[in-house]
Design a protein around this motif. Structure first.
Motif, PDB file in Angstrom:
ATOM      1  N   GLY A 187      -6.045  -4.569  -0.858  1.00 18.70           N
ATOM      2  CA  GLY A 187      -7.074  -3.652  -0.939  1.00 18.70           C
ATOM      3  C   GLY A 187      -6.886  -2.467  -1.964  1.00 18.70           C
ATOM      4  O   GLY A 187      -7.335  -1.250  -1.547  1.00 18.70           O
ATOM      5  N   GLU A 223     -10.744   2.332  -7.283  1.00 22.61           N
ATOM      6  CA  GLU A 223     -12.041   2.681  -7.428  1.00 22.61           C
ATOM      7  C   GLU A 223     -12.378   3.904  -6.725  1.00 22.61           C
ATOM      8  O   GLU A 223     -13.011   4.891  -7.127  1.00 22.61           O
ATOM      9  CB  GLU A 223     -13.000   1.669  -6.857  1.00 22.61           C
ATOM     10  CG  GLU A 223     -12.955   0.364  -7.852  1.00 22.61           C
ATOM     11  CD  GLU A 223     -14.178  -0.655  -7.208  1.00 22.61           C
ATOM     12  OE1 GLU A 223     -14.660  -0.451  -6.087  1.00 22.61           O
ATOM     13  OE2 GLU A 223     -14.349  -1.680  -7.854  1.00 22.61           O
ATOM     14  N   ALA A 224     -11.565   4.401  -5.611  1.00 21.11           N
ATOM     15  CA  ALA A 224     -11.946   5.566  -4.934  1.00 21.11           C
ATOM     16  C   ALA A 224     -11.378   6.766  -5.463  1.00 21.11           C
ATOM     17  O   ALA A 224     -11.921   7.920  -5.434  1.00 21.11           O
ATOM     18  CB  ALA A 224     -11.402   5.446  -3.284  1.00 21.11           C
ATOM     19  N   GLN A 277       0.910  -1.080   0.087  1.00 22.30           N
ATOM     20  CA  GLN A 277      -0.093  -0.142  -0.051  1.00 22.30           C
ATOM     21  C   GLN A 277       0.892   1.133   0.037  1.00 22.30           C
ATOM     22  O   GLN A 277       0.517   2.259  -0.583  1.00 22.30           O
ATOM     23  CB  GLN A 277      -1.046   0.091   1.249  1.00 22.30           C
ATOM     24  CG  GLN A 277      -1.951  -0.973   0.936  1.00 22.30           C
ATOM     25  CD  GLN A 277      -2.871  -1.222   2.360  1.00 22.30           C
ATOM     26  OE1 GLN A 277      -2.636  -0.489   3.308  1.00 22.30           O
ATOM     27  NE2 GLN A 277      -3.990  -2.046   2.390  1.00 22.30           N
ATOM     28  N   LEU A 289      -7.519  -2.537  -5.121  1.00 22.83           N
ATOM     29  CA  LEU A 289      -8.669  -2.255  -6.050  1.00 22.83           C
ATOM     30  C   LEU A 289      -9.807  -1.346  -5.583  1.00 22.83           C
ATOM     31  O   LEU A 289     -10.152  -0.397  -6.418  1.00 22.83           O
ATOM     32  CB  LEU A 289      -9.292  -3.749  -5.993  1.00 22.83           C
ATOM     33  CG  LEU A 289     -10.596  -3.686  -7.568  1.00 22.83           C
ATOM     34  CD1 LEU A 289     -10.061  -3.235  -8.666  1.00 22.83           C
ATOM     35  CD2 LEU A 289     -11.113  -4.996  -7.561  1.00 22.83           C
ATOM     36  N   GLU A 290      -9.952  -1.350  -4.165  1.00 27.21           N
ATOM     37  CA  GLU A 290     -11.016  -0.364  -3.444  1.00 27.21           C
ATOM     38  C   GLU A 290     -10.446   0.930  -3.626  1.00 27.21           C
ATOM     39  O   GLU A 290     -11.101   2.004  -3.864  1.00 27.21           O
ATOM     40  CB  GLU A 290     -11.167  -0.605  -2.237  1.00 27.21           C
ATOM     41  CG  GLU A 290     -12.055  -2.013  -2.022  1.00 27.21           C
ATOM     42  CD  GLU A 290     -11.180  -3.468  -1.910  1.00 27.21           C
ATOM     43  OE1 GLU A 290      -9.965  -3.152  -1.898  1.00 27.21           O
ATOM     44  OE2 GLU A 290     -11.798  -4.275  -2.345  1.00 27.21           O
ATOM     45  N   LYS A 291      -8.920   1.184  -3.387  1.00 27.72           N
ATOM     46  CA  LYS A 291      -8.337   2.477  -3.532  1.00 27.72           C
ATOM     47  C   LYS A 291      -8.363   2.864  -4.860  1.00 27.72           C
ATOM     48  O   LYS A 291      -8.450   4.240  -5.103  1.00 27.72           O
ATOM     49  CB  LYS A 291      -6.924   2.258  -3.038  1.00 27.72           C
ATOM     50  CG  LYS A 291      -6.845   2.135  -1.735  1.00 27.72           C
ATOM     51  CD  LYS A 291      -5.569   2.054  -1.167  1.00 27.72           C
ATOM     52  CE  LYS A 291      -5.444   1.782   0.664  1.00 27.72           C
ATOM     53  NZ  LYS A 291      -4.008   1.898   1.058  1.00 27.72           N
ATOM     54  N   LYS A 345      -6.980  -7.599  -4.660  1.00 29.03           N
ATOM     55  CA  LYS A 345      -8.034  -7.995  -3.761  1.00 29.03           C
ATOM     56  C   LYS A 345      -7.486  -8.081  -2.371  1.00 29.03           C
ATOM     57  O   LYS A 345      -8.044  -7.373  -1.393  1.00 29.03           O
ATOM     58  CB  LYS A 345      -8.264  -9.620  -3.998  1.00 29.03           C
ATOM     59  CG  LYS A 345      -9.346  -9.433  -5.266  1.00 29.03           C
ATOM     60  CD  LYS A 345     -10.532  -8.681  -4.949  1.00 29.03           C
ATOM     61  CE  LYS A 345     -11.731  -8.840  -6.276  1.00 29.03           C
ATOM     62  NZ  LYS A 345     -12.803  -8.389  -5.888  1.00 29.03           N
ATOM     63  N   GLY A 369     -18.218   6.086  -4.798  1.00 36.30           N
ATOM     64  CA  GLY A 369     -18.286   4.853  -4.908  1.00 36.30           C
ATOM     65  C   GLY A 369     -18.896   4.286  -6.154  1.00 36.30           C
ATOM     66  O   GLY A 369     -19.347   4.900  -7.105  1.00 36.30           O
TER      67      GLY A 369
END
Length: 163
Positions: free
Chosen positions: A135, A141-142, A78, A137-139, A132, A148
């Motif tokens: 984390g 997308e953010a 990260q 992928l979520e970052k 995955k 969201g």
């Protein structure tokens, strides 16, 4: 005898004002071309330079990251991702990076080096693990969608704000 009235036109040739000299003694005039129309010799266009890793340049450095505990490995991945985006180090992240640590701005070399390091880790550990389990992928997308993924499915009147 010449008669001059309101419909007569007088053509006067204007001299161009010289503003300097160009390459090989050519004179540059106001309103003249600023750049050469010839392509540069040896110029390669349309290809980005290859990325060079900043810290993970050797297999032993890569092995040192992969041998960490899963929590420490995820934090380091990260951190590489944050550096690749150009974000500053965390203010209260612990370790050497604290509130009193001087901050320097992100450069292109720093960002591209971190991206190359992240690519090397992705090749070693796998895409699914990096996206995955760490984390990222979520970052991503953010960064792309601040509200969201559900905000794509809402309507503009506000009756259904989405996910």
């Amino acid at each position: 005898m010449i008669s001059i009235n309101s419909s007569s036109k007088l053509a006067i040739k204007k001299k161009k004002k010289i503003i300097g000299t160009g390459t090989k003694g050519t004179k540059l005039t106001k309103g003249g071309p600023l750049k050469s129309t010839k392509p540069r010799k040896g110029a390669k266009r349309g290809k980005a330079p290859s990325l060079k890793p900043k810290t993970l340049t050797s297999p032993t450095a890569l092995l040192s990251i992969t041998n960490l505990t899963p929590d420490q490995r995820q934090l380091s991945i990260q951190d590489y991702f944050r550096q690749a985006l150009g974000f500053p180090p965390p203010l209260f992240g612990g370790g050497a990076a604290g509130p009193a640590t001087p901050r320097s701005k992100s450069t292109t070399t720093d960002r591209s080096g971190a991206a190359a390091d992240l690519a090397a880790l992705t090749k070693e550990l796998g895409v699914v693990y990096i996206l995955k389990e760490c984390g990222l992928l979520e970052k991503i997308e953010a960064q792309i969608l601040a509200n969201g993924i559900g905000s794509l499915f809402g309507n503009e009147k506000g009756g259904n704000p989405g996910g």
